[in-house]
Design a protein around this motif. Sequence first.
Motif, PDB file in Angstrom:
ATOM      1  N   GLU A 134       0.823  -1.221   0.000  1.00 45.37           N
ATOM      2  CA  GLU A 134       0.000   0.000   0.000  1.00 45.37           C
ATOM      3  C   GLU A 134       0.856   1.270   0.000  1.00 45.37           C
ATOM      4  OE1 GLU A 134      -3.777  -0.280   2.400  1.00 45.37           O
ATOM      5  OE2 GLU A 134      -2.660  -1.931   3.333  1.00 45.37           O
ATOM      6  N   ILE A 135       1.645   1.411  -1.047  1.00 43.78           N
ATOM      7  CA  ILE A 135       2.514   2.576  -1.189  1.00 43.78           C
ATOM      8  C   ILE A 135       2.250   3.217  -2.548  1.00 43.78           C
ATOM      9  CG2 ILE A 135       4.295   1.580   0.297  1.00 43.78           C
ATOM     10  CD1 ILE A 135       5.857   0.953  -2.290  1.00 43.78           C
ATOM     11  N   SER A 168       2.844  -7.878  -6.812  1.00 45.88           N
ATOM     12  CA  SER A 168       1.432  -8.019  -7.184  1.00 45.88           C
ATOM     13  C   SER A 168       0.712  -6.689  -7.078  1.00 45.88           C
ATOM     14  CB  SER A 168       0.746  -9.059  -6.280  1.00 45.88           C
ATOM     15  OG  SER A 168       0.776  -8.661  -4.934  1.00 45.88           O
ATOM     16  N   ASP A 169      -0.273  -6.521  -7.946  1.00 45.56           N
ATOM     17  CA  ASP A 169      -1.167  -5.357  -7.925  1.00 45.56           C
ATOM     18  C   ASP A 169      -0.404  -4.045  -8.000  1.00 45.56           C
ATOM     19  OD1 ASP A 169      -3.394  -7.037  -7.691  1.00 45.56           O
ATOM     20  OD2 ASP A 169      -3.173  -7.122  -5.509  1.00 45.56           O
ATOM     21  N   VAL A 170       0.413  -3.916  -9.048  1.00 47.78           N
ATOM     22  CA  VAL A 170       1.147  -2.675  -9.308  1.00 47.78           C
ATOM     23  C   VAL A 170       0.457  -1.953 -10.452  1.00 47.78           C
ATOM     24  CG1 VAL A 170       3.354  -1.675  -9.994  1.00 47.78           C
ATOM     25  CG2 VAL A 170       3.305  -3.672  -8.486  1.00 47.78           C
ATOM     26  N   CYS A 171       0.075  -0.697 -10.216  1.00 45.63           N
ATOM     27  CA  CYS A 171      -0.654   0.070 -11.233  1.00 45.63           C
ATOM     28  C   CYS A 171       0.268   0.768 -12.229  1.00 45.63           C
ATOM     29  CB  CYS A 171      -1.542   1.117 -10.544  1.00 45.63           C
ATOM     30  SG  CYS A 171      -2.824   0.385  -9.502  1.00 45.63           S
ATOM     31  N   LEU A 185       4.965 -12.492 -10.679  1.00 45.93           N
ATOM     32  CA  LEU A 185       4.464 -11.162 -11.021  1.00 45.93           C
ATOM     33  C   LEU A 185       2.999 -11.310 -11.408  1.00 45.93           C
ATOM     34  CD1 LEU A 185       5.224  -8.184 -11.536  1.00 45.93           C
ATOM     35  CD2 LEU A 185       5.929  -8.844 -13.831  1.00 45.93           C
ATOM     36  N   SER A 186       2.135 -10.583 -10.699  1.00 45.80           N
ATOM     37  CA  SER A 186       0.709 -10.774 -10.950  1.00 45.80           C
ATOM     38  C   SER A 186      -0.050  -9.456 -10.852  1.00 45.80           C
ATOM     39  CB  SER A 186       0.122 -11.782  -9.946  1.00 45.80           C
ATOM     40  OG  SER A 186       0.223 -11.284  -8.627  1.00 45.80           O
ATOM     41  N   GLY A 187      -1.219  -9.423 -11.462  1.00 43.65           N
ATOM     42  CA  GLY A 187      -2.068  -8.244 -11.411  1.00 43.65           C
ATOM     43  C   GLY A 187      -2.633  -7.886 -12.776  1.00 43.65           C
TER      44      GLY A 187
END
Length: 398
Positions: A134-135, A168-171, A185-187
Motif C-alpha cells: 500500500e505505497i 502483485s497489484d502494481v498500477c 508477477l501478478s495483477g
Amino acid sequence: MSTSIFQSTPRVDIVQAAGPLTIRGHDQAEIVVQSTVEAEFSVNEDGVGQVRLHGAATLRIPHDTELHVSRVSGPLTIDDVQGGLTVSEVRGPMKVTDLNGSLTCPGSLYGPVRISLASAVSLHQCLGPLSVSEIAELSVDEVSGPLRVRECSGSVAVRRAVGNASISDVCGSVHLDWVSGNLRLSGHLGGEREWKAEVQGNASIALDEESSAEVILVSRDGNADAALLDPAADEQSGGRVSGVLGSGEANLEISANGNVSLGPDLGLDLDFGLPVLAEEIGEGMERMMGALDTGLRNVGAEISQSLQLDDEIRDLGGRIRERVQRDIDRFVRRHGRRAKRVARQSIRTPGQTTTARESADKGSAGSEDHVQMILGMVAEGKISPSEAEELILALRKD
C-alpha cells in the motif's frame, strides 16, 4: 524510565540512538521522549532539533515534523508520522507504517524491513527481507533477501534483488534489473506501462483477463509457456515466446534462466517460500538475540566466578604454605638458639664433668628428634603451627 519534554522544531534529527527506538506522531506541539537514559536535546544554528539517545527510547513528535534518523543501533519502529522521513542507517529490524510523506533511506538497513501505508519509498541498500504494501511507488538499489511488494499505485524499480521476489497489484511500470531467485508477477497490466524483469531462476506471470500487452518471454535454459496468448498469434522458437494479449497496449518482457510461464491470475498467494511479515521476523530475531545475549552473560559470569574462585584457592594455598614455612623456620631458629645457650652454659659451669656434658648432649639430641617429629606433623597437616609450638615449649621445660 525518564521523561523529557522539548520545544518543537520544524525538523528533528535523531543523531544517535543506542538501542531500540519507537517514533510516533501526535497532536501536541512538543517533543516528548521516554528513555532508559536521559535524552540529550539541542537546537543548531539552522533551527533543527537534534536528539541523542543513549538507550531504549520512545519519541513522540508533532505530526507535521520533518524527521531525519541518522543511526539506530537496534530495532526501529515509526508510526503515524505525517512529514517527510529520512533514515540513513538501522542496525536491526525496521517497521514503518502510516507515513503520509515520502521515505528515503540513503544508507544501509541491516535487518528485515516492513513498510506499509506510505507514499514514495526510496531505499539504497536493504540487507535482509523487504516487505512493502500500500505505497505510492518504490525504488530500491539493492535488497539482499526475499522481496515482496503488494498494492503499489505507481511504479516499482529494483536494480538488484538477491533471493525470490513477489510483485502483485502494481498500477505503474515494473522494472526488475536482476533477480537471483524466482519471480512471481501478478495483477492487471494495461495502458502505457511496461513490465520488464531479468530473472536467474523461474518466472511466473499471472495476469487478469482484462490485461492488454505485447508479450516477449525468453527462457535460456528451460521452457517458455504462454497459456494466455492466442495460439494462432503466438510465435514460438526454442525458449522464446512472443505475441499480443488483448489490444497490446502495454509491454511485458521477461527473461529468465529457468522456466517462464504466463497464465491467468487465479488469486493464489504463491510467494515461492517467502518469509512471514518482516515484523514477525524482527520479533523472532529480537527474542533469539536477547536469549543469546542473556546466555552469554550468564556463562561469562560463571566463568568469571570460577576463575575468581580458582584464584582465591591458589592464593589461600600459597598463604598457608608461606605461613607453615615461616613457622617451621621460626621453630628451627628458636630451637637452635636454645641448643647453643645450653652448650655455652655447660662450658661455663665450674666443676661440671665430662659425663654431665655428654648427658646434656644426649638430652639435646633426643630433644632434636622430638622437634623434627613435631615439625613433620605440621607439614603433614596433622597439627597446627600453634599446637606444634606448644609441644616444643613443653618439651623444652622437660
